[in-house]
Motif scaffolding. Structure first.
Motif, PDB file in Angstrom:
ATOM      1  N   ARG A   1      -1.919   1.912  10.416  1.00 38.34           N
ATOM      2  CA  ARG A   1      -1.154   2.120   9.352  1.00 38.34           C
ATOM      3  C   ARG A   1      -1.429   1.707   7.977  1.00 38.34           C
ATOM      4  O   ARG A   1      -1.211   2.186   6.721  1.00 38.34           O
ATOM      5  N   SER A   2      -2.655   1.059   7.968  1.00 40.31           N
ATOM      6  CA  SER A   2      -3.192   0.478   6.764  1.00 40.31           C
ATOM      7  C   SER A   2      -4.347   1.425   6.112  1.00 40.31           C
ATOM      8  O   SER A   2      -5.068   1.822   6.763  1.00 40.31           O
ATOM      9  N   LEU A   3      -4.089   1.780   4.595  1.00 42.12           N
ATOM     10  CA  LEU A   3      -5.167   2.515   4.161  1.00 42.12           C
ATOM     11  C   LEU A   3      -6.385   1.949   4.170  1.00 42.12           C
ATOM     12  O   LEU A   3      -7.430   2.551   4.419  1.00 42.12           O
ATOM     13  N   LYS A   4      -6.488   0.631   4.071  1.00 39.91           N
ATOM     14  CA  LYS A   4      -7.810   0.004   4.136  1.00 39.91           C
ATOM     15  C   LYS A   4      -8.544  -0.067   5.312  1.00 39.91           C
ATOM     16  O   LYS A   4      -9.668   0.244   5.357  1.00 39.91           O
ATOM     17  N   VAL A   5      -7.807  -0.040   6.294  1.00 36.32           N
ATOM     18  CA  VAL A   5      -8.309  -0.119   7.633  1.00 36.32           C
ATOM     19  C   VAL A   5      -8.788   1.288   8.109  1.00 36.32           C
ATOM     20  O   VAL A   5      -9.980   1.623   8.509  1.00 36.32           O
ATOM     21  N   ARG A   6      -7.908   2.366   7.781  1.00 30.06           N
ATOM     22  CA  ARG A   6      -8.461   3.756   8.115  1.00 30.06           C
ATOM     23  C   ARG A   6      -9.717   4.105   6.994  1.00 30.06           C
ATOM     24  O   ARG A   6     -10.636   4.816   7.590  1.00 30.06           O
TER      25      ARG A   6
ATOM     26  N   ILE B   1     -10.905  -7.398   5.299  1.00 27.87           N
ATOM     27  CA  ILE B   1     -10.995  -6.535   6.740  1.00 27.87           C
ATOM     28  C   ILE B   1     -11.714  -7.381   7.781  1.00 27.87           C
ATOM     29  O   ILE B   1     -12.870  -8.027   7.460  1.00 27.87           O
ATOM     30  N   ARG B   2     -11.229  -7.516   8.928  1.00 30.58           N
ATOM     31  CA  ARG B   2     -11.690  -8.144  10.140  1.00 30.58           C
ATOM     32  C   ARG B   2     -12.438  -7.399  10.895  1.00 30.58           C
ATOM     33  O   ARG B   2     -11.661  -6.462  11.754  1.00 30.58           O
ATOM     34  N   ILE B   3     -13.596  -7.524  11.340  1.00 37.31           N
ATOM     35  CA  ILE B   3     -14.214  -6.682  12.335  1.00 37.31           C
ATOM     36  C   ILE B   3     -15.074  -7.571  13.460  1.00 37.31           C
ATOM     37  O   ILE B   3     -15.666  -8.699  13.016  1.00 37.31           O
ATOM     38  N   ASN B   4     -15.071  -7.190  14.587  1.00 34.79           N
ATOM     39  CA  ASN B   4     -15.792  -7.868  15.576  1.00 34.79           C
ATOM     40  C   ASN B   4     -16.795  -6.753  16.487  1.00 34.79           C
ATOM     41  O   ASN B   4     -16.365  -5.491  16.309  1.00 34.79           O
TER      42      ASN B   4
ATOM     43  N   GLU C   1       0.663  -1.264  -0.037  1.00 33.08           N
ATOM     44  CA  GLU C   1      -0.156   0.093  -0.043  1.00 33.08           C
ATOM     45  C   GLU C   1       0.870   1.053  -0.095  1.00 33.08           C
ATOM     46  O   GLU C   1       0.610   2.147  -0.634  1.00 33.08           O
ATOM     47  N   GLN C   2       1.830   1.214   0.980  1.00 42.78           N
ATOM     48  CA  GLN C   2       2.678   2.405   1.012  1.00 42.78           C
ATOM     49  C   GLN C   2       3.633   2.615  -0.272  1.00 42.78           C
ATOM     50  O   GLN C   2       3.613   3.828  -0.720  1.00 42.78           O
ATOM     51  N   ALA C   3       4.046   1.553  -0.769  1.00 39.41           N
ATOM     52  CA  ALA C   3       4.739   1.799  -2.074  1.00 39.41           C
ATOM     53  C   ALA C   3       3.944   2.148  -3.393  1.00 39.41           C
ATOM     54  O   ALA C   3       4.377   2.986  -4.171  1.00 39.41           O
ATOM     55  N   ALA C   4       2.484   1.816  -3.447  1.00 41.17           N
ATOM     56  CA  ALA C   4       1.750   2.169  -4.181  1.00 41.17           C
ATOM     57  C   ALA C   4       0.943   3.667  -4.270  1.00 41.17           C
ATOM     58  O   ALA C   4       0.962   4.127  -5.083  1.00 41.17           O
ATOM     59  N   GLY C   5       1.209   4.112  -2.996  1.00 47.74           N
ATOM     60  CA  GLY C   5       0.944   5.460  -2.758  1.00 47.74           C
ATOM     61  C   GLY C   5      -0.691   5.537  -2.266  1.00 47.74           C
ATOM     62  O   GLY C   5      -1.346   4.558  -2.251  1.00 47.74           O
TER      63      GLY C   5
END
Length: 307
Positions: free
Chosen positions: A283-288, A93-96, A80-84
């Motif tokens: 730190r993950s774009l997905k989680v944010r 994505i794991r949600i509880n 993710e960080q390399a792709a921008g």
């Protein structure tokens, strides 16, 4: 050891299905099975129990998948960080969430989330048990109550507001309570969970000392929806969070709100609702992105308060 085998294994562990994993990665189910079998041979350990109806982790598999997920998360984060910032939101994505809140609201939010981000796969686990998100590998946990000191990062959804109510039929037969003390002479429908029957607390403002009410009646249950149904049937009075109720119950006068000038709670301190995540997950774009989506969808104050 092939990276694809690890990704397939982690997805099968999350979904419990070779077919669902194959659909996600757009490969034949036979390929998923072949890769995981090769992984087991390479490790010299059985990771999955398989039968015609289900797939589940062995004890070794359960330990291994936690380490695999951590490694894959680190790899995905680096990618993710390399792709921008403009990289697509994809992956697992794991949600509880607590059982009732998860079933009534979080599941619906996930439907909207996946419509907005079709490359996102969600794993939703519902439990009223207090889990360790780090140990369980959960990205986002919906938590109700006081937050203990921990390394988790919390974002507040809102206060958990409650409603004391009964049906018009019950009130016609038994009268309407004018004070919290009057409730001790009424039929109260009380939630009873693992820690026992709930006590009811009332205060005028958050800063007041709580007034404790001995709530007793003809029915107790560990299922809130059972008790709400009993209230709708005229069996008694309930005290529950706003998110338990359907708006139509109040707009259609099926339930009447009681003691609106009092703040009722089932804990000594008023509860709050938070979304919590391990620091490294944020730190993950997905989680944010998912966190922001959930908070925006719920709104401030939460949409379920608009009864």
């Amino acid at each position: 050891m092939q990276l694809n085998a690890l990704r397939y294994f982690a997805m099968v562990a999350a979904t419990g299905s070779f077919a669902a994993t194959a659909r996600h990665f757009q490969v034949p189910a036979s390929s998923v099975s072949r890769f995981i079998s090769a992984l087991e041979r390479e490790l010299g350990q059985q990771l999955l129990y398989r039968n015609t109806r289900s797939v589940r982790l062995t004890e070794t598999g359960a330990r291994y998948v936690a380490q695999v997920r951590e490694a894959l998360d680190a790899l995905d984060l680096a990618t993710e960080q390399a792709a921008g910032k403009d990289s697509a939101v994809r992956g697992l994505i794991r949600i509880n969430a607590p059982v009732a809140l998860g079933r009534l609201h979080v599941a619906q939010i996930i439907h909207k989330l996946q419509a907005a981000y079709p490359e996102l796969t969600a794993e939703l686990t519902l439990t009223d048990a207090f889990i360790d998100p780090v140990q369980e590998g959960v990205d986002i946990t919906v938590r109700i109550g006081t937050l203990p000191d921990s390394g988790l990062i919390a974002r507040k959804v809102g206060d958990q507001n409650t409603v004391l109510c009964a049906s018009p039929a019950y009130l016609r037969q038994h009268g309407t309570p004018a004070t919290p003390q009057d409730l001790e002479r009424h039929s109260c429908l009380v939630y009873k969970g693992q820690s026992g029957a709930q006590r009811w607390f009332f205060r005028r403002t958050k800063d007041d000392a709580p007034l404790i009410v001995r709530a007793e009646g003809p029915l107790r249950s560990n299922n809130a929806e059972v008790l709400v149904a009993a209230a709708l049937a005229g069996r008694g009075i309930v005290l529950f969070p706003t998110w338990i109720f359907e708006r139509e119950s109040f707009r259609g006068r099926k339930l009447v709100r009681l003691l609106p000038q009092w703040m009722g709670t089932v804990d000594v301190q008023p509860a709050e609702i938070h979304l919590v995540s391990p620091e490294n997950r944020l730190r993950s774009l997905k989680v944010r992105t998912v966190l922001d989506f959930m908070l925006k969808t719920i709104g401030s104050p939460p949409y379920w308060d608009a009864l």
